[in-house]
Design an enzyme around this catalytic site. Structure first.
Site, PDB file in Angstrom:
ATOM      1  N   CYS A  91      55.916 -35.234  65.343  1.00  0.00           N
ATOM      2  CA  CYS A  91      55.434 -34.511  66.520  1.00  0.00           C
ATOM      3  C   CYS A  91      54.446 -33.402  66.142  1.00  0.00           C
ATOM      4  O   CYS A  91      53.691 -32.944  66.990  1.00  0.00           O
ATOM      5  CB  CYS A  91      56.601 -33.936  67.312  1.00  0.00           C
ATOM      6  SG  CYS A  91      57.725 -32.909  66.359  1.00  0.00           S
TER       7      CYS A  91
ATOM      8  N   TYR B  19      48.077 -34.467  73.703  1.00  0.00           N
ATOM      9  CA  TYR B  19      49.137 -34.846  74.644  1.00  0.00           C
ATOM     10  C   TYR B  19      48.570 -35.846  75.646  1.00  0.00           C
ATOM     11  O   TYR B  19      49.230 -36.823  76.004  1.00  0.00           O
ATOM     12  CB  TYR B  19      49.673 -33.606  75.366  1.00  0.00           C
ATOM     13  CG  TYR B  19      50.318 -32.610  74.432  1.00  0.00           C
ATOM     14  CD1 TYR B  19      51.615 -32.795  73.979  1.00  0.00           C
ATOM     15  CD2 TYR B  19      49.629 -31.487  73.999  1.00  0.00           C
ATOM     16  CE1 TYR B  19      52.212 -31.881  73.118  1.00  0.00           C
ATOM     17  CE2 TYR B  19      50.219 -30.564  73.141  1.00  0.00           C
ATOM     18  CZ  TYR B  19      51.503 -30.774  72.703  1.00  0.00           C
ATOM     19  OH  TYR B  19      52.085 -29.878  71.845  1.00  0.00           O
TER      20      TYR B  19
ATOM     21  N   GLU C  58      49.974 -32.893  54.488  1.00  0.00           N
ATOM     22  CA  GLU C  58      49.594 -34.299  54.605  1.00  0.00           C
ATOM     23  C   GLU C  58      48.141 -34.508  54.187  1.00  0.00           C
ATOM     24  O   GLU C  58      47.828 -35.487  53.508  1.00  0.00           O
ATOM     25  CB  GLU C  58      49.842 -34.799  56.024  1.00  0.00           C
ATOM     26  CG  GLU C  58      51.321 -34.876  56.346  1.00  0.00           C
ATOM     27  CD  GLU C  58      51.616 -35.287  57.777  1.00  0.00           C
ATOM     28  OE1 GLU C  58      50.670 -35.511  58.567  1.00  0.00           O
ATOM     29  OE2 GLU C  58      52.809 -35.391  58.105  1.00  0.00           O
TER      30      GLU C  58
END
Length: 129
Positions: free
Chosen positions: A85, A54, A112
């Site tokens: 996200c 973040y 992924e």
């Protein structure tokens, strides 16, 4: 009803879950504040198999002290998976939150990584938010 855009996104999602690509090229328009849109554009630039904190996202969008606001914008993402996200984690590497649940976030990241070895030979573009 179905439109050309929804059909394209449907096809891209099928390709995503089949491990054929991890970037979405269909243009989307999200409703949100200017700050949220900056965050969402930054999220779209995170490559598959990589994560950002973040804090790193806050620095990327030139709001270095806005970690909590970045987390809130991340949580308000209207197009999870299309705007990845799930690739955002805490600075210490822990997964943090995910509206779909931590187990889904971990699954997406593993998915992924599993398929990415064969995908990095092609150039992928990012659709605008």
């Amino acid at each position: 009803g179905e439109t050309i855009i929804t059909q394209k996104i449907k096809n891209e999602l099928a390709d995503y879950f089949n491990g054929n690509h991890f970037q979405f090229k269909t243009p989307v328009k999200c409703i949100g504040s200017a700050f949220q849109k900056k965050v969402w554009r930054a999220l779209q630039k995170i490559p598959a198999t990589e994560t950002r904190s973040y804090s790193a996202i806050a620095k990327t969008i030139h709001h270095a002290t806005a970690c909590r606001a970045v987390a809130n914008a991340n949580g308000a993402n209207p197009l999870a998976i299309l705007i990845p996200c799930h690739r955002v984690v805490h600075t210490n590497g822990s997964l943090g939150g995910y509206s779909g649940g931590i187990s889904r976030k971990q699954w997406l990241m593993n998915h992924e990584r599993k398929y990415s070895v064969n995908l990095f030979s092609t150039s992928e573009t990012v659709a605008p938010v």
